[in-house]
Write a protein that holds these residues in place. Sequence first.
Motif, PDB file in Angstrom:
ATOM      1  N   ASN A  72      51.121  -6.447 -24.024  1.00 41.70           N
ATOM      2  CA  ASN A  72      52.222  -6.167 -23.117  1.00 41.70           C
ATOM      3  C   ASN A  72      53.541  -6.545 -23.776  1.00 41.70           C
ATOM      4  OD1 ASN A  72      54.077  -7.444 -20.647  1.00 41.70           O
ATOM      5  ND2 ASN A  72      53.065  -5.514 -20.194  1.00 41.70           N
ATOM      6  N   VAL A  73      54.471  -5.587 -23.781  1.00 39.89           N
ATOM      7  CA  VAL A  73      55.815  -5.848 -24.287  1.00 39.89           C
ATOM      8  C   VAL A  73      56.811  -5.364 -23.244  1.00 39.89           C
ATOM      9  CG1 VAL A  73      57.529  -5.244 -26.038  1.00 39.89           C
ATOM     10  CG2 VAL A  73      55.200  -5.773 -26.719  1.00 39.89           C
ATOM     11  N   ALA A  74      57.544  -6.288 -22.649  1.00 40.34           N
ATOM     12  CA  ALA A  74      58.487  -5.903 -21.606  1.00 40.34           C
ATOM     13  C   ALA A  74      59.939  -6.031 -22.065  1.00 40.34           C
ATOM     14  CB  ALA A  74      58.262  -6.746 -20.354  1.00 40.34           C
ATOM     15  N   SER A  75      60.192  -6.979 -22.961  1.00 47.98           N
ATOM     16  CA  SER A  75      61.585  -7.143 -23.408  1.00 47.98           C
ATOM     17  C   SER A  75      61.614  -7.523 -24.880  1.00 47.98           C
ATOM     18  CB  SER A  75      62.290  -8.230 -22.588  1.00 47.98           C
ATOM     19  OG  SER A  75      61.913  -9.504 -23.079  1.00 47.98           O
ATOM     20  N   LEU A  76      62.822  -7.570 -25.420  1.00 51.65           N
ATOM     21  CA  LEU A  76      63.018  -7.959 -26.819  1.00 51.65           C
ATOM     22  C   LEU A  76      62.341  -9.293 -27.140  1.00 51.65           C
ATOM     23  CD1 LEU A  76      64.404  -7.482 -29.565  1.00 51.65           C
ATOM     24  CD2 LEU A  76      66.471  -8.527 -28.606  1.00 51.65           C
ATOM     25  N   ALA A  77      62.327 -10.197 -26.172  1.00 49.77           N
ATOM     26  CA  ALA A  77      61.709 -11.513 -26.412  1.00 49.77           C
ATOM     27  C   ALA A  77      60.223 -11.340 -26.750  1.00 49.77           C
ATOM     28  CB  ALA A  77      61.875 -12.404 -25.180  1.00 49.77           C
ATOM     29  N   ASP A  78      59.539 -10.390 -26.078  1.00 51.37           N
ATOM     30  CA  ASP A  78      58.123 -10.135 -26.374  1.00 51.37           C
ATOM     31  C   ASP A  78      57.954  -9.558 -27.781  1.00 51.37           C
ATOM     32  OD1 ASP A  78      57.220 -10.986 -23.878  1.00 51.37           O
ATOM     33  OD2 ASP A  78      57.483  -8.994 -22.987  1.00 51.37           O
ATOM     34  N   MET A  79      58.875  -8.683 -28.157  1.00 51.15           N
ATOM     35  CA  MET A  79      58.792  -8.072 -29.485  1.00 51.15           C
ATOM     36  C   MET A  79      59.016  -9.121 -30.564  1.00 51.15           C
ATOM     37  SD  MET A  79      58.005  -5.023 -30.200  1.00 51.15           S
ATOM     38  CE  MET A  79      58.490  -3.384 -30.659  1.00 51.15           C
ATOM     39  N   GLU A  80      59.913 -10.056 -30.293  1.00 52.22           N
ATOM     40  CA  GLU A  80      60.147 -11.147 -31.249  1.00 52.22           C
ATOM     41  C   GLU A  80      58.871 -11.971 -31.418  1.00 52.22           C
ATOM     42  OE1 GLU A  80      63.436 -13.013 -29.270  1.00 52.22           O
ATOM     43  OE2 GLU A  80      64.925 -11.682 -30.181  1.00 52.22           O
ATOM     44  N   ALA A  81      58.185 -12.259 -30.312  1.00 54.42           N
ATOM     45  CA  ALA A  81      56.949 -13.054 -30.379  1.00 54.42           C
ATOM     46  C   ALA A  81      55.829 -12.281 -31.083  1.00 54.42           C
ATOM     47  CB  ALA A  81      56.500 -13.445 -28.966  1.00 54.42           C
ATOM     48  N   LEU A  82      55.805 -10.968 -30.879  1.00 51.25           N
ATOM     49  CA  LEU A  82      54.747 -10.131 -31.470  1.00 51.25           C
ATOM     50  C   LEU A  82      54.786 -10.169 -32.990  1.00 51.25           C
ATOM     51  CD1 LEU A  82      52.508  -8.063 -30.756  1.00 51.25           C
ATOM     52  CD2 LEU A  82      54.255  -6.284 -30.808  1.00 51.25           C
ATOM     53  N   PHE A  83      55.999 -10.205 -33.563  1.00 49.66           N
ATOM     54  CA  PHE A  83      56.125 -10.159 -35.024  1.00 49.66           C
ATOM     55  C   PHE A  83      56.586 -11.490 -35.613  1.00 49.66           C
ATOM     56  CE2 PHE A  83      56.384  -5.660 -33.812  1.00 49.66           C
ATOM     57  CZ  PHE A  83      55.358  -5.176 -34.602  1.00 49.66           C
ATOM     58  N   GLU A  84      56.436 -12.549 -34.866  1.00 51.03           N
ATOM     59  CA  GLU A  84      56.842 -13.879 -35.326  1.00 51.03           C
ATOM     60  C   GLU A  84      56.076 -14.222 -36.616  1.00 51.03           C
ATOM     61  OE1 GLU A  84      56.540 -17.834 -36.244  1.00 51.03           O
ATOM     62  OE2 GLU A  84      54.841 -17.024 -35.112  1.00 51.03           O
ATOM     63  N   GLY A  85      56.801 -14.610 -37.662  1.00 57.00           N
ATOM     64  CA  GLY A  85      56.156 -15.024 -38.906  1.00 57.00           C
ATOM     65  C   GLY A  85      55.626 -13.874 -39.754  1.00 57.00           C
ATOM     66  N   ILE A  86      55.913 -12.636 -39.377  1.00 60.68           N
ATOM     67  CA  ILE A  86      55.489 -11.476 -40.175  1.00 60.68           C
ATOM     68  C   ILE A  86      56.758 -10.814 -40.708  1.00 60.68           C
ATOM     69  CG2 ILE A  86      54.372  -9.201 -40.072  1.00 60.68           C
ATOM     70  CD1 ILE A  86      52.612 -10.388 -37.775  1.00 60.68           C
ATOM     71  N   ASP A  87      56.812 -10.620 -42.023  1.00 58.21           N
ATOM     72  CA  ASP A  87      58.030 -10.099 -42.644  1.00 58.21           C
ATOM     73  C   ASP A  87      58.102  -8.577 -42.486  1.00 58.21           C
ATOM     74  OD1 ASP A  87      60.162  -9.408 -44.193  1.00 58.21           O
ATOM     75  OD2 ASP A  87      59.372 -10.246 -46.070  1.00 58.21           O
ATOM     76  N   LEU A  88      58.961  -8.130 -41.584  1.00 60.40           N
ATOM     77  CA  LEU A  88      59.039  -6.691 -41.304  1.00 60.40           C
ATOM     78  C   LEU A  88      59.658  -5.912 -42.466  1.00 60.40           C
ATOM     79  CD1 LEU A  88      59.940  -6.469 -37.513  1.00 60.40           C
ATOM     80  CD2 LEU A  88      57.729  -6.689 -38.640  1.00 60.40           C
ATOM     81  N   GLY A  89      60.285  -6.628 -43.389  1.00 61.62           N
ATOM     82  CA  GLY A  89      60.783  -5.959 -44.581  1.00 61.62           C
ATOM     83  C   GLY A  89      59.659  -5.665 -45.564  1.00 61.62           C
ATOM     84  N   ALA A  90      58.521  -6.360 -45.431  1.00 61.90           N
ATOM     85  CA  ALA A  90      57.446  -6.236 -46.416  1.00 61.90           C
ATOM     86  C   ALA A  90      56.232  -5.472 -45.900  1.00 61.90           C
ATOM     87  CB  ALA A  90      57.001  -7.632 -46.877  1.00 61.90           C
ATOM     88  N   VAL A  91      56.019  -5.458 -44.579  1.00 61.40           N
ATOM     89  CA  VAL A  91      54.822  -4.827 -44.039  1.00 61.40           C
ATOM     90  C   VAL A  91      55.242  -3.514 -43.369  1.00 61.40           C
ATOM     91  CG1 VAL A  91      54.861  -5.834 -41.695  1.00 61.40           C
ATOM     92  CG2 VAL A  91      52.678  -5.406 -42.807  1.00 61.40           C
ATOM     93  N   SER A  92      54.349  -2.516 -43.362  1.00 58.27           N
ATOM     94  CA  SER A  92      54.684  -1.310 -42.598  1.00 58.27           C
ATOM     95  C   SER A  92      53.936  -1.370 -41.276  1.00 58.27           C
ATOM     96  CB  SER A  92      54.333  -0.050 -43.387  1.00 58.27           C
ATOM     97  OG  SER A  92      52.955   0.199 -43.357  1.00 58.27           O
TER      98      SER A  92
END
Lengths: 542, 136
Positions: free
Chosen positions: A125-145
């Motif tokens: 479940n993703v309802a707001s930006l805060a959820d999206m931040e938690a979803l990718f916490e500690g994962i480098d979005l510049g390095a992973v697709s």
Amino acid sequence: MERVATTVPTDQRADRRAKTTISGRPIAALYTPADVTAIDYQRDLADPGTFPYTRGLHPTGYAGKLWTMRQFAGFGTPAETNARYKQLLSAGGTGLSVAFDLPTLMGRDPDHELSLGEVGKCGVNVASLADMEALFEGIDLGAVSSSMTINSPAPMIFAMYLVVAEKHGADWRTLAGTIQNDILKEFIAQKEYIYPPRPSMRLITDIFSFCAESVPKWNTISVSGYHIREAGATAAQELAFTLRDGIEYVQYGIDAGLDVDTFVPRISFFFNAHSDFFEEIAKYRAARRIWARVMRDRFKARNPRSWQLRFHAQTAGVSLTAQQPYNNVVRTALQALAPVLAGAQSLHTNSLDEALALPTAEAATLALRTQQIIAFETGVTESVDPLAGSYFVERLTKDLEDEALAYFDTIDRMGGMVEAIERGYPQKEIAESAYRFQQSVERKEKVIVGVNEYAGNHDTPIGTLYIDETAGDVQLEALARIKASRDEARVRSSLDQLKAGAAGRANTMPLLLDAVRAYATVGEMCDALRDVWGEYQEIPVI
Amino acid sequence: MSPRIRVVIAKPGLDGHDRGARVIARALRDAGMEVIYTGLRQTPEQIVSAALQEDADVIGLSILSGAHMHICPRVMALLAEQGLHDVLVVVGGIIPDVDIPKLREIGVRGIFLPGTPMQEIVDFIREHARTRVGAA
């Protein structure tokens, strides 16, 4: 040791069963040079890496780069799914693929009445930006697709991803990933739509033009046959409707004023990997040939990247059985081999327990191991398009191509795919095929091992993932926290601007980015557009 | 000849995967039943109201999303409120083993998991649907 049934089907039965593919396509017992006389090597096949790309996009196949092993995952809260992603990446997964829950897919917040009992059940479940931040916490979005399976609310979720990437310090210009963003197959098959077809198409062309300027490496759409096939389509219908959807998107992009070669190179495809081995291989090869010719000849694209059909494949969820679930490991391995032999760019293999529940971590790891065994132990990656020249495979490829082109004619005569959908045409074609297949299973013309043949009373029970109601409670609290802490006036004004832009001709993406930064929720943003465009209602037919 | 069994096939919740609902609706119709398919995203209230209006003998719910433990109790409670105690309720879809006894306890009579032959569902409904007035 358990005694297994050793009854072999009688000759008569074998005879009745052997003549058609799983799609009902008649198959001859022998193919010879006479079956391929109409095929010209240079014109119809050509070497891998050259037009029309029947044999693959790269001259060296997988020698340079293997396919991306991308396992679709998501359940419960963003924090739970984040832990699963870290586990998949540490097990050797090479890309992320986000499964959202039904409230998110339908643009509803966890506190909406229709979300009751659905939060975190089929995905995260993703309802707001805060959820999206938690979803990718500690994962480098510049390095992973990352691939995100999101359609009607794709612009909202994509805007959230972009803002998280920005916060990670990643450059939008090098950001790699995919949003599914394919609304036509929702109307046709999966039925997760919100707005009527025409404003839905406008959201998609807004993304095409926004990305061409600001996120040039992002795959703006994954035109999907997967769901069309799962809904019951034959291989030919999957091929035809998917590619005709692709044509529709290209036409709408051009009509919106875009140059074909600026946005078509970022269109990717997603096909099913079903059980009928050779038919599937032929389907992928035909898809590349058709797309290359349509883009060059119908749309006059000049950039070879516009001609090249890149695709992801996923094994057939619908083929998995709740009975004798270990059989699913074997099914999935065989299904996965077909797209590999046909040069897929990325692949998801299903887990053995998915007819019962979302997969456990162990089952998901085994599914990934299946791909690794194909990649590193079988040797099938060493030579490009190894089945080329087979009388059978080339003839099947040609037959599937011809069938798809005949569907194109029918749909073109209706005025296009949007019009065909409004008339219920692809929906009815698929429902017909689904029913015909079910009847052939009942008559045992099609065998499903462990279900209509070789069924035992000794199913080995397997542990499954049980998602309880805590995710719903956690997400409700998170939503309340966000709503209490954000600048409400900023939220209201961003949503008002979104509405005004949608009612006019503004590109909706920058407006959505503003709303996301203000922590407007998925439900609020989707509602703003519901106010402007209304909701689509399907007329139920059986 | 006995009057035809009337079946409301409904797809509650947010899920749109309607292959199963459509295939079973068609199978029941081909088996001679009167089938009303409600379409997608029906609330329990809408489903029970459809059953009342259509004078249904059977309600078939297709649920694959995991929301069955919210939807089924609500449907059963609304049926009881309307006095529709003799309407047969069956559920098809992905139902974890642990939930099956809970669903039976609240009065869901038939629970059909993936791989169930259509004929088995047809037979079950024929056997358990309420006998209509005037039926043999």
